[in-house]
Write a protein that holds these residues in place. Structure first.
Motif, PDB file in Angstrom:
ATOM      1  N   GLN A   1      -6.548  -9.034   8.986  1.00 36.85           N
ATOM      2  CA  GLN A   1      -7.151  -7.745   8.662  1.00 36.85           C
ATOM      3  C   GLN A   1      -6.812  -7.362   7.214  1.00 36.85           C
ATOM      4  N   SER A   2      -7.775  -6.783   6.516  1.00 38.97           N
ATOM      5  CA  SER A   2      -7.597  -6.548   5.076  1.00 38.97           C
ATOM      6  C   SER A   2      -8.036  -5.164   4.615  1.00 38.97           C
TER       7      SER A   2
ATOM      8  N   ASP B   1      -2.908   0.550  -2.992  1.00 33.53           N
ATOM      9  CA  ASP B   1      -3.515   0.746  -1.661  1.00 33.53           C
ATOM     10  C   ASP B   1      -3.448  -0.484  -0.764  1.00 33.53           C
ATOM     11  N   VAL B   2      -2.374  -1.273  -0.908  1.00 33.53           N
ATOM     12  CA  VAL B   2      -2.189  -2.456  -0.066  1.00 33.53           C
ATOM     13  C   VAL B   2      -0.914  -2.283   0.756  1.00 33.53           C
TER      14      VAL B   2
ATOM     15  N   PRO C   1       5.224   0.373   8.365  1.00 32.38           N
ATOM     16  CA  PRO C   1       4.330  -0.300   7.416  1.00 32.38           C
ATOM     17  C   PRO C   1       4.228   0.577   6.165  1.00 32.38           C
ATOM     18  N   THR C   2       4.324  -0.035   4.995  1.00 33.47           N
ATOM     19  CA  THR C   2       4.464   0.748   3.771  1.00 33.47           C
ATOM     20  C   THR C   2       3.569   0.201   2.673  1.00 33.47           C
ATOM     21  N   LEU C   3       3.003   1.105   1.892  1.00 32.83           N
ATOM     22  CA  LEU C   3       2.260   0.665   0.711  1.00 32.83           C
ATOM     23  C   LEU C   3       3.198  -0.118  -0.207  1.00 32.83           C
ATOM     24  N   THR C   4       2.749  -1.286  -0.622  1.00 29.30           N
ATOM     25  CA  THR C   4       3.591  -2.159  -1.433  1.00 29.30           C
ATOM     26  C   THR C   4       4.113  -1.448  -2.677  1.00 29.30           C
TER      27      THR C   4
ATOM     28  N   SER D   1      -3.948 -10.061   2.687  1.00 27.61           N
ATOM     29  CA  SER D   1      -3.948  -9.250   3.898  1.00 27.61           C
ATOM     30  C   SER D   1      -3.537  -7.827   3.551  1.00 27.61           C
ATOM     31  N   ASN D   2      -4.030  -6.892   4.315  1.00 25.40           N
ATOM     32  CA  ASN D   2      -3.720  -5.470   4.099  1.00 25.40           C
ATOM     33  C   ASN D   2      -3.840  -4.809   5.459  1.00 25.40           C
ATOM     34  N   LYS D   3      -2.697  -4.664   6.130  1.00 28.98           N
ATOM     35  CA  LYS D   3      -2.717  -4.209   7.511  1.00 28.98           C
ATOM     36  C   LYS D   3      -1.439  -3.435   7.813  1.00 28.98           C
ATOM     37  N   ARG D   4      -1.475  -2.661   8.887  1.00 32.15           N
ATOM     38  CA  ARG D   4      -0.311  -1.895   9.338  1.00 32.15           C
ATOM     39  C   ARG D   4       0.066  -2.391  10.730  1.00 32.15           C
TER      40      ARG D   4
END
Length: 276
Positions: free
Chosen positions: A110-111, A176-177, A211-214, A244-247
């Motif tokens: 998921q992205s 925003d990742v 889960p955290t924004l990089t 990938s960009n997911k929580r």
């Protein structure tokens, strides 16, 4: 007390083996160079990628914690498929209570920042995820019960890459990742906890509570280290497609009663920074 075999007794495997031994379990560890196995784990010098020697009898629990030595298809096939095939074959005359296969959350592709649970789809989009999923399927179809644990990004003692990058002024982040991580001590604690559970599902996600924004993680580390501002980059369409960009949700594993020692990156990295 149980008789436990850890196949792939590297950093994480040795930490798990020592902890289990301290609790009274009898632990055996497989590694190509047995001199690197930490006491009191009983060392077995063997190559999982070739024929295995006779294994200890009456094993109760098996942990398969193998990492690919390099990022290519052959290495991933050997680490996650061939080695597991050899291990299952070597155990054909035994009936262990459970096999734990350590996988990666990278199989979730998921992205768009979606929330991801164990029920979310995973895809073999590239060779690495295909081989991981192939290994998962082997584990879940072994002739004894199996469970897959998909860990997020592991950090902890000896895993300070992100701290090093920030200190060297080489760190940059994409806006925003989201990223997902887990401290190595919680990896060990979680696996120990699952071993003690009477009824296990086939799959669990292993990540901390947050889960955290990089960019938030990088900025927080930079502040703790008194480093100048981190470079922020706007993701390109190509980088968005590849990254990938997911929580990831840890609700399922927390529902089993596990309590995280490091519920977020702040607790885990604070301790690492103090030790440095």
């Amino acid at each position: 007390m149980a008789r436990v075999l850890i196949a792939g007794c590297g950093d994480l495997g040795c930490r798990l083996g020592v902890s289990l031994s301290e609790k009274g379990h009898e632990v055996f560890g497989i590694r190509r160079d047995a001199s690197q196995i930490t006491a009191p784990i009983h060392p077995i010098e063997a190559d999982l990628f070739s024929q295995l020697p006779e294994l200890p009898e009456n094993l109760d629990y098996i942990f398969y914690i193998v990492s690919a030595p390099s990022y290519n298809d052959v290495s991933y096939y050997k680490a996650y498929v061939m080695g597991l095939k050899h291990l299952i074959d070597a155990l054909k005359d035994q009936s262990p209570k459970h096999l734990f296969f350590i996988s990666s959350s990278s199989v979730f592709t998921q992205s768009e920042g979606e929330k991801v649970t164990e029920d979310s789809p995973a895809e073999g989009k590239n060779f690495s995820s295909r081989r991981l999923l192939e290994g998962e399927e082997l584990a879940l179809n072994a002739p004894f019960p199996g469970t897959v644990v998909r860990f997020g990004g592991i950090y902890g003692p000896g895993r300070t890459y992100l701290i090093d990058m920030v200190l060297q002024g080489k760190a940059h982040c994409m806006e925003d990742v989201y990223s997902n991580r887990i401290h190595s001590e919680d990896c060990v604690g979680l696996l120990e906890h699952l071993m003690e559970q009477p009824n296990l599902d086939p799959l669990y996600i292993g990540v901390d509570d947050e889960p955290t924004l990089t960019c938030d993680v990088y900025e927080w580390l930079a502040e703790q280290l008194s480093v100048s501002n981190i470079e922020h980059r706007e993701p390109t369409e190509n980088s968005r497609a590849q990254r990938s960009n997911k929580r990831l949700s840890n609700a399922k594993v927390k529902a089993t009663g596990y309590q995280f020692k490091y519920p977020s990156y702040r607790e885990g990295y604070s301790e690492l920074l103090e030790s440095l």
